[in-house]
Design a protein around this motif. Sequence first.
Motif, PDB file in Angstrom:
ATOM      1  N   ASN A 156     -11.876  -4.665  -5.095  1.00 50.24           N
ATOM      2  CA  ASN A 156     -10.517  -5.021  -4.824  1.00 50.24           C
ATOM      3  C   ASN A 156     -10.461  -6.676  -5.078  1.00 50.24           C
ATOM      4  N   LEU A 158      -2.692  -7.228  -5.531  1.00 51.14           N
ATOM      5  CA  LEU A 158      -1.725  -7.147  -4.354  1.00 51.14           C
ATOM      6  C   LEU A 158      -0.438  -8.037  -4.641  1.00 51.14           C
ATOM      7  N   CYS A 211      -7.277  -5.795   3.230  1.00 52.67           N
ATOM      8  CA  CYS A 211      -7.231  -7.014   2.534  1.00 52.67           C
ATOM      9  C   CYS A 211      -6.111  -7.903   2.900  1.00 52.67           C
ATOM     10  N   TRP A 266      -6.040  -2.028   0.566  1.00 55.98           N
ATOM     11  CA  TRP A 266      -5.086  -3.141   0.460  1.00 55.98           C
ATOM     12  C   TRP A 266      -4.621  -3.743   1.863  1.00 55.98           C
ATOM     13  N   SER A 315       0.704  -1.088  -0.019  1.00 55.66           N
ATOM     14  CA  SER A 315      -0.091  -0.103   0.168  1.00 55.66           C
ATOM     15  C   SER A 315       0.980   1.465   0.053  1.00 55.66           C
TER      16      SER A 315
END
Length: 331
Positions: free
Chosen positions: A40, A45, A312, A309, A13
């Motif tokens: 997302n 990521l 997550c 992020w 992030s």
Amino acid sequence: MKHVQYSRYHGGSKALEYVEVPIPKPKAGELLLKVEAISNNPVELRIQDGLMKHFLPLRFPFAPGTDVAGEVVSLGTGVKGFRPGDKVVAHIHVLKGGGYAEYAIASSSRVVLRVPEISASEAASIVVAGYTALQSARQVGIKSLAGGCEHLNVQIIGASGGVGTILLQLVKLSGAHVTVTCSDRNIELMRNLKADEVLDYQTQQGATYTSPSGRRYHRVFNCAHFVPLSNFSAQLQPNARVIDLTPTRRSIVVAMVNKVSLRSPHRFENFYMWDNQEDLQTMMELMGAGKVKAVLDTTFPLCKAGDAWDHCLKRRCAGKIILCSSPPISS
């Protein structure tokens, strides 16, 4: 317009930048969308962390984002079936990206009209997650969404995430008996989604994937981290099929060995998603008919993509994380 980008691999992030860029123009076969919601996906990521840099390197700066819902602003040449003002949902190619933005470009072959009763956040939540659930079910022979699979006992590991919540609903439509594994905080959610049996993975029964009714599974979907086949082989029917929905190097090797092995009575395989406009249309219709409902965890403004992020990465989500685009500037 504002969009989110990063200019290097790794950093998570902290590498994300919220910057001003020109509004893109659609080329032939493309649509310009005013973005309302973005879903997302964990793979975004992993890509930023270098997942594919050795064979499919990104061009920096790169703007992530594939699952978007919004309104058609303008059309490139040759686009048919859409017009400005249409409410749509789109899947942008993962290596093209650009969804984390106030405006985004999407290929017309990856866009479908949004059912009026479905919000932008709900629509965005069922793109990649919907593809994965629908296609993985088909891969292991669960093709009917109107009964016919009542003879099957199914286990879904990690069922409370974005994919698992949709997969559970689809498999229930097939008529199968479904046992799910999740954390204790999501047990009630699983019951509300009509799971037949719910296991807390922190209990002995959950850790061994043991059905409370003593059933042995014909199909196992793993939506969580890699789980060795030996961990639940005692719970499987002969010729059971186990599918890993988040392939890793380890699961790929295991699947290859399993394919050539003459000793294992069970089949272990990986799932790889492909883009299919018809599947996106199917998911939209199922949601519009009330047969599948979106499960949304948390909503963040676009400018807080980094927070999304980080959330997550905690791996404690129930359903999907959504980004909502900031109020768009004038085009």
